[in-house]
Design an enzyme around this catalytic site. Sequence first.
Site, PDB file in Angstrom:
ATOM      1  N   HIS A 161     -35.712  33.108  30.355  1.00  5.92           N
ATOM      2  CA  HIS A 161     -35.624  31.783  30.977  1.00  5.92           C
ATOM      3  C   HIS A 161     -36.920  30.990  30.790  1.00  5.92           C
ATOM      4  O   HIS A 161     -37.996  31.569  30.603  1.00  5.92           O
ATOM      5  CB  HIS A 161     -35.317  31.914  32.462  1.00  5.92           C
ATOM      6  CG  HIS A 161     -33.923  32.368  32.747  1.00  5.92           C
ATOM      7  ND1 HIS A 161     -33.365  32.307  33.998  1.00  5.92           N
ATOM      8  CD2 HIS A 161     -32.958  32.892  31.945  1.00  5.92           C
ATOM      9  CE1 HIS A 161     -32.131  32.761  33.964  1.00  5.92           C
ATOM     10  NE2 HIS A 161     -31.866  33.141  32.730  1.00  5.92           N
ATOM     11  N   GLU A 167     -38.817  29.346  32.848  1.00  6.34           N
ATOM     12  CA  GLU A 167     -39.883  29.623  33.820  1.00  6.34           C
ATOM     13  C   GLU A 167     -40.654  30.879  33.444  1.00  6.34           C
ATOM     14  O   GLU A 167     -41.892  30.905  33.518  1.00  6.34           O
ATOM     15  CB  GLU A 167     -39.299  29.830  35.229  1.00  6.34           C
ATOM     16  CG  GLU A 167     -38.526  28.661  35.770  1.00  6.34           C
ATOM     17  CD  GLU A 167     -37.030  28.716  35.473  1.00  6.34           C
ATOM     18  OE1 GLU A 167     -36.275  28.090  36.216  1.00  6.34           O
ATOM     19  OE2 GLU A 167     -36.632  29.385  34.493  1.00  6.34           O
ATOM     20  N   CYS A 183     -33.385  29.759  38.952  1.00  8.65           N
ATOM     21  CA  CYS A 183     -32.436  30.740  39.474  1.00  8.65           C
ATOM     22  C   CYS A 183     -33.203  31.672  40.428  1.00  8.65           C
ATOM     23  O   CYS A 183     -34.434  31.652  40.473  1.00  8.65           O
ATOM     24  CB  CYS A 183     -31.792  31.529  38.329  1.00  8.65           C
ATOM     25  SG  CYS A 183     -32.914  32.680  37.500  1.00  8.65           S
ATOM     26  N   CYS A 231     -35.819  34.050  38.648  1.00  7.06           N
ATOM     27  CA  CYS A 231     -37.044  33.328  38.265  1.00  7.06           C
ATOM     28  C   CYS A 231     -37.809  32.888  39.503  1.00  7.06           C
ATOM     29  O   CYS A 231     -39.045  32.907  39.520  1.00  7.06           O
ATOM     30  CB  CYS A 231     -36.716  32.132  37.380  1.00  7.06           C
ATOM     31  SG  CYS A 231     -36.192  32.601  35.712  1.00  7.06           S
TER      32      CYS A 231
END
Length: 163
Positions: free
Chosen positions: A85, A87, A111, A114
Amino acid sequence: MDIIETALKHNQEIAARKLKWDKRFVEMARFVAQWSKDPSTQTGAVITDPKRRVISVGYNGLARGVEDLPERLNNREIKYKIIVHCERNALLFANRSVEGCTLYTWPFMSCSTCCSMVIQAGITRCVAPFSDNPRWKDDFELSKQMFKEAGVEVELLEPSLFG
């Protein structure tokens, strides 16, 4: 102008300046998201320090050296197992501590997985466009709760700000 009016005007100017910078960095995350090869959702992240200096950027993609094969990217079951992801990439690429920094994400907030990493890294503020995407709604609610419990400020901006 009395003291209350002066203070109110000053606070409005500070809020407008803060929103201007927030919008700029979310737009930068939007730009970084375009680097993703994910055919369904491109996400981007920008981490800034308290002086508004960019510390790191990241986008969602496969790990370094792993081939971006269509059969991987077009199969959600496989893709979700191997994609990094935005992040996480931004946290990994930062060459310094991100303690006290702000995370900007596009096109929605982090999410819950993360979110945990963002909290552990010491990010103190997260800014993203508001999203009520049904696929992620429950996860976003969990992230908001976790951020609240950890004392991380969350700013969800109106999507209309970004055209």
